[in-house]
Each structure stands twice: as C-alpha cells, then as structure tokens.
Design a protein around this motif. Sequence first.
Motif, PDB file in Angstrom:
ATOM      1  N   SER A 193       0.812  -1.219   0.000  1.00 37.03           N
ATOM      2  CA  SER A 193       0.000   0.000   0.000  1.00 37.03           C
ATOM      3  C   SER A 193       0.846   1.269   0.000  1.00 37.03           C
ATOM      4  O   SER A 193       0.299   2.376  -0.027  1.00 37.03           O
ATOM      5  CB  SER A 193      -0.920  -0.003   1.218  1.00 37.03           C
ATOM      6  OG  SER A 193      -0.165  -0.186   2.399  1.00 37.03           O
ATOM      7  N   LEU A 194       2.166   1.131   0.006  1.00 36.39           N
ATOM      8  CA  LEU A 194       3.022   2.312  -0.086  1.00 36.39           C
ATOM      9  C   LEU A 194       2.746   3.113  -1.353  1.00 36.39           C
ATOM     10  O   LEU A 194       2.970   4.329  -1.383  1.00 36.39           O
ATOM     11  CB  LEU A 194       4.503   1.905  -0.054  1.00 36.39           C
ATOM     12  CG  LEU A 194       5.084   1.613   1.328  1.00 36.39           C
ATOM     13  CD1 LEU A 194       6.486   1.050   1.189  1.00 36.39           C
ATOM     14  CD2 LEU A 194       5.096   2.882   2.183  1.00 36.39           C
ATOM     15  N   LYS A 195       2.247   2.445  -2.388  1.00 34.77           N
ATOM     16  CA  LYS A 195       1.979   3.167  -3.636  1.00 34.77           C
ATOM     17  C   LYS A 195       0.930   4.258  -3.439  1.00 34.77           C
ATOM     18  O   LYS A 195       1.045   5.347  -3.992  1.00 34.77           O
ATOM     19  CB  LYS A 195       1.556   2.165  -4.726  1.00 34.77           C
ATOM     20  CG  LYS A 195       2.673   1.191  -5.111  1.00 34.77           C
ATOM     21  CD  LYS A 195       2.260   0.228  -6.197  1.00 34.77           C
ATOM     22  CE  LYS A 195       1.370  -0.875  -5.728  1.00 34.77           C
ATOM     23  NZ  LYS A 195       2.015  -1.816  -4.794  1.00 34.77           N
ATOM     24  N   PHE A 196      -0.107   3.963  -2.666  1.00 35.61           N
ATOM     25  CA  PHE A 196      -1.100   4.996  -2.354  1.00 35.61           C
ATOM     26  C   PHE A 196      -0.439   6.175  -1.634  1.00 35.61           C
ATOM     27  O   PHE A 196      -0.761   7.338  -1.899  1.00 35.61           O
ATOM     28  CB  PHE A 196      -2.191   4.428  -1.437  1.00 35.61           C
ATOM     29  CG  PHE A 196      -3.117   3.449  -2.072  1.00 35.61           C
ATOM     30  CD1 PHE A 196      -4.211   3.870  -2.813  1.00 35.61           C
ATOM     31  CD2 PHE A 196      -2.924   2.091  -1.907  1.00 35.61           C
ATOM     32  CE1 PHE A 196      -5.087   2.964  -3.381  1.00 35.61           C
ATOM     33  CE2 PHE A 196      -3.796   1.172  -2.466  1.00 35.61           C
ATOM     34  CZ  PHE A 196      -4.880   1.609  -3.211  1.00 35.61           C
ATOM     35  N   CYS A 197       0.466   5.857  -0.718  1.00 33.32           N
ATOM     36  CA  CYS A 197       1.095   6.903   0.085  1.00 33.32           C
ATOM     37  C   CYS A 197       2.026   7.772  -0.754  1.00 33.32           C
ATOM     38  O   CYS A 197       2.157   8.973  -0.501  1.00 33.32           O
ATOM     39  CB  CYS A 197       1.840   6.281   1.253  1.00 33.32           C
ATOM     40  SG  CYS A 197       0.760   5.346   2.360  1.00 33.32           S
ATOM     41  N   LEU A 198       2.658   7.188  -1.764  1.00 35.00           N
ATOM     42  CA  LEU A 198       3.520   7.978  -2.645  1.00 35.00           C
ATOM     43  C   LEU A 198       2.692   8.972  -3.463  1.00 35.00           C
ATOM     44  O   LEU A 198       3.147  10.086  -3.734  1.00 35.00           O
ATOM     45  CB  LEU A 198       4.323   7.064  -3.573  1.00 35.00           C
ATOM     46  CG  LEU A 198       5.359   6.170  -2.883  1.00 35.00           C
ATOM     47  CD1 LEU A 198       6.037   5.267  -3.903  1.00 35.00           C
ATOM     48  CD2 LEU A 198       6.390   7.003  -2.141  1.00 35.00           C
ATOM     49  N   VAL A 199       1.477   8.575  -3.828  1.00 36.33           N
ATOM     50  CA  VAL A 199       0.579   9.533  -4.496  1.00 36.33           C
ATOM     51  C   VAL A 199       0.102  10.577  -3.486  1.00 36.33           C
ATOM     52  O   VAL A 199       0.025  11.777  -3.788  1.00 36.33           O
ATOM     53  CB  VAL A 199      -0.610   8.813  -5.154  1.00 36.33           C
ATOM     54  CG1 VAL A 199      -1.537   9.821  -5.839  1.00 36.33           C
ATOM     55  CG2 VAL A 199      -0.130   7.777  -6.181  1.00 36.33           C
ATOM     56  N   ALA A 200      -0.166  10.154  -2.262  1.00 33.31           N
ATOM     57  CA  ALA A 200      -0.664  11.073  -1.231  1.00 33.31           C
ATOM     58  C   ALA A 200       0.350  12.159  -0.891  1.00 33.31           C
ATOM     59  O   ALA A 200      -0.028  13.305  -0.600  1.00 33.31           O
ATOM     60  CB  ALA A 200      -1.038  10.292   0.028  1.00 33.31           C
ATOM     61  N   THR A 201       1.633  11.824  -0.912  1.00 31.26           N
ATOM     62  CA  THR A 201       2.665  12.805  -0.569  1.00 31.26           C
ATOM     63  C   THR A 201       3.111  13.651  -1.759  1.00 31.26           C
ATOM     64  O   THR A 201       3.910  14.567  -1.597  1.00 31.26           O
ATOM     65  CB  THR A 201       3.918  12.111  -0.012  1.00 31.26           C
ATOM     66  OG1 THR A 201       4.443  11.220  -1.004  1.00 31.26           O
ATOM     67  CG2 THR A 201       3.613  11.344   1.263  1.00 31.26           C
ATOM     68  N   GLY A 202       2.619  13.316  -2.953  1.00 30.51           N
ATOM     69  CA  GLY A 202       3.056  14.031  -4.146  1.00 30.51           C
ATOM     70  C   GLY A 202       4.319  13.468  -4.763  1.00 30.51           C
ATOM     71  O   GLY A 202       4.836  14.017  -5.730  1.00 30.51           O
ATOM     72  N   GLU A 203       4.820  12.338  -4.221  1.00 33.36           N
ATOM     73  CA  GLU A 203       6.000  11.702  -4.816  1.00 33.36           C
ATOM     74  C   GLU A 203       5.648  10.989  -6.118  1.00 33.36           C
ATOM     75  O   GLU A 203       6.528  10.640  -6.903  1.00 33.36           O
ATOM     76  CB  GLU A 203       6.616  10.717  -3.815  1.00 33.36           C
ATOM     77  CG  GLU A 203       7.182  11.393  -2.582  1.00 33.36           C
ATOM     78  CD  GLU A 203       7.546  10.411  -1.483  1.00 33.36           C
ATOM     79  OE1 GLU A 203       8.532   9.665  -1.653  1.00 33.36           O
ATOM     80  OE2 GLU A 203       6.846  10.387  -0.446  1.00 33.36           O
ATOM     81  N   ALA A 204       4.369  10.731  -6.330  1.00 28.65           N
ATOM     82  CA  ALA A 204       3.861  10.182  -7.592  1.00 28.65           C
ATOM     83  C   ALA A 204       2.510  10.831  -7.862  1.00 28.65           C
ATOM     84  O   ALA A 204       1.865  11.358  -6.940  1.00 28.65           O
ATOM     85  CB  ALA A 204       3.725   8.671  -7.529  1.00 28.65           C
ATOM     86  N   ASP A 205       2.091  10.805  -9.121  1.00 25.07           N
ATOM     87  CA  ASP A 205       0.810  11.409  -9.514  1.00 25.07           C
ATOM     88  C   ASP A 205      -0.263  10.363  -9.774  1.00 25.07           C
ATOM     89  O   ASP A 205      -1.456  10.649  -9.642  1.00 25.07           O
ATOM     90  CB  ASP A 205       0.982  12.216 -10.811  1.00 25.07           C
ATOM     91  CG  ASP A 205       2.076  13.253 -10.745  1.00 25.07           C
ATOM     92  OD1 ASP A 205       2.073  14.051  -9.789  1.00 25.07           O
ATOM     93  OD2 ASP A 205       2.935  13.265 -11.653  1.00 25.07           O
ATOM     94  N   LEU A 206       0.166   9.138 -10.161  1.00 23.90           N
ATOM     95  CA  LEU A 206      -0.771   8.163 -10.710  1.00 23.90           C
ATOM     96  C   LEU A 206      -0.326   6.756 -10.348  1.00 23.90           C
ATOM     97  O   LEU A 206       0.856   6.424 -10.472  1.00 23.90           O
ATOM     98  CB  LEU A 206      -0.811   8.315 -12.234  1.00 23.90           C
ATOM     99  CG  LEU A 206      -1.673   7.353 -13.059  1.00 23.90           C
ATOM    100  CD1 LEU A 206      -3.154   7.632 -12.823  1.00 23.90           C
ATOM    101  CD2 LEU A 206      -1.336   7.499 -14.548  1.00 23.90           C
ATOM    102  N   TYR A 207      -1.286   5.944  -9.905  1.00 24.43           N
ATOM    103  CA  TYR A 207      -1.031   4.536  -9.603  1.00 24.43           C
ATOM    104  C   TYR A 207      -2.173   3.702 -10.169  1.00 24.43           C
ATOM    105  O   TYR A 207      -3.239   3.627  -9.591  1.00 24.43           O
ATOM    106  CB  TYR A 207      -0.892   4.341  -8.089  1.00 24.43           C
ATOM    107  CG  TYR A 207      -1.107   2.925  -7.575  1.00 24.43           C
ATOM    108  CD1 TYR A 207      -0.640   1.810  -8.276  1.00 24.43           C
ATOM    109  CD2 TYR A 207      -1.765   2.711  -6.367  1.00 24.43           C
ATOM    110  CE1 TYR A 207      -0.841   0.524  -7.800  1.00 24.43           C
ATOM    111  CE2 TYR A 207      -1.972   1.424  -5.869  1.00 24.43           C
ATOM    112  CZ  TYR A 207      -1.519   0.335  -6.594  1.00 24.43           C
ATOM    113  OH  TYR A 207      -1.736  -0.940  -6.118  1.00 24.43           O
ATOM    114  N   PRO A 208      -1.976   3.074 -11.337  1.00 25.97           N
ATOM    115  CA  PRO A 208      -2.998   2.170 -11.875  1.00 25.97           C
ATOM    116  C   PRO A 208      -2.759   0.751 -11.396  1.00 25.97           C
ATOM    117  O   PRO A 208      -1.627   0.285 -11.355  1.00 25.97           O
ATOM    118  CB  PRO A 208      -2.776   2.282 -13.387  1.00 25.97           C
ATOM    119  CG  PRO A 208      -1.316   2.582 -13.539  1.00 25.97           C
ATOM    120  CD  PRO A 208      -0.862   3.267 -12.279  1.00 25.97           C
TER     121      PRO A 208
END
Length: 265
Positions: A193-208
């Motif tokens: 679930s770290l992928k959600f958190c990377l989007v939440a912090t702005g470290e990523a924009d998109l997680y499909p």
Amino acid sequence: MDYAKLTEVMRKLSLEAGARIMEIYEADDFDVKIKSDESPVTEADEAADALISAGLRAAFPDVMLVTEEQSATHSTRGDTFLIVDPLDGTKEFIHRRGDFTVNIALVEAGAPTRGVVYAPAKGRMFYTDASGQSVEETGDLALDTVGPLTPIKVSAADNAALMVVASKSHRDQATDDYISKYDVKDMKSAGSSLKFCLVATGEADLYPRLGRTMEWDTAAGHAVLSGAGGAVVRFDDLTPLGYGKDDYANPFFIAYAPTVDLKEA
C-alpha cells in the motif's frame, strides 16, 4: 465514532504490530505457509493479525471487524466497519525487501475515511488525524510519544511529465499498455500500500492497478490518499471505488491526484 481515540488506537497497534513483524523479519528463518488461494502467509502475518484484532475488538467492541487472516470475518456484511491487512506485501517480506506495510482502516458508508499505513522496515508512517487530514509522522515513531507530524497533499500534476508508480511484484503488459497512454516523466516501483502513500505525498501522480486486490489491501492506503486530496476510481468506468462488496474483492482501479487527466481504459 470517536476519531481521536481511533487515531490513537490505530497508530499504537500498527507500531506494536510493526515491532513484532520486524522481530520475525530479522530472525534467521521464519515459517511460510500457502493459503487456499495460493498466496503466502507467514508467522508475522498471523502474529500481527492477532495483536491488531485483539486491540481493535477491545477498543471498539461494537464495530464490525474484517481482517484478511480471519476467514470467518469475510462472511460478515455492512457498510461501516474496521478492516485490517496486518502485513501487506508478504512476498516483499519473504524476499526481505522492505516494501511491506501494516494497514488498519475504518470504512464508513462504503468509503474508507480513516486509516494508517506503517512501513516498519522503512520507518515511514502515514495516517489520517482526527479531522481526516492525512499526515506523515517522522522522528523515532515511539509507542507513547507522537513525533513531528507533516500534513501531506497530492501533487499539482504536470500532465506533460507525470510521475507514475506501479506494483513491484504484479507488473504486467496490460499495466504497461495503460501507462503508455500518458506522458510519463518517471516511473517508480513500490510494493504494498506504499503506492497509495507515494501519491498522497506528491511523490507520484498516478497509480494504476490492473490486478486482483482485496479491500483489506487497499482501504488504509485509500483513506490516506483521500485525506491528502486524492481519489481512487474503478478502472472500467472511473466511478469511485466502493467498499463492503459481497466478496471484499476489488475491481481494477486507478489511484491519482485529481489534476491528472485520466485516460479511458
């Protein structure tokens, strides 16, 4: 629901579970079993589950609880409940990669509204506070002392140069084909679930995610992302991903910062 109490209990239980998980992780060897769906489960999954579920049942005895490791809870039904994945990223754990997390969430009216995601091997902790705002706690992550809290917020995405995160263990051609519809500046791989958190912090924009997940895999990360201004939608029709489904299985989905111009499936 007493959200202040919930935040305190979820944070403390995730830290206690994380400490137990790391004891097993750092041992010379640990037992791995295969469940009926052919997914692996370790003694760390089971120990963390026992600790978290006991703590939640003691603190919130009247709230329905769904947890991955207790199949009897999978036949319960409701649109408001606590949901737990005590060790998300078991494959990462088995291969001694640090991308595994403890996940506890509250679902209300079919939507995850509060949650904690703790990555004990990485020393990163994300959760929603009593107001529903998502924060990252830094410092020692001590059991009885809350460290510095930084509110987190999704990015203002540049659609000509997107940051995309995808699964480390479940990447496939369909995912790559979908990502190719975007103008991508950089790609990251992450587990659990770290992928959600990377989007939440702005470290990523998109997680499909074009693969099988269950609600306990996603609820806590979904809550953290929502509390940071992000969203999670079904891949097929771009409607919000709901919870409390009959089998707790998710369809394919997309987690994203709302400034991303989403492409059709």
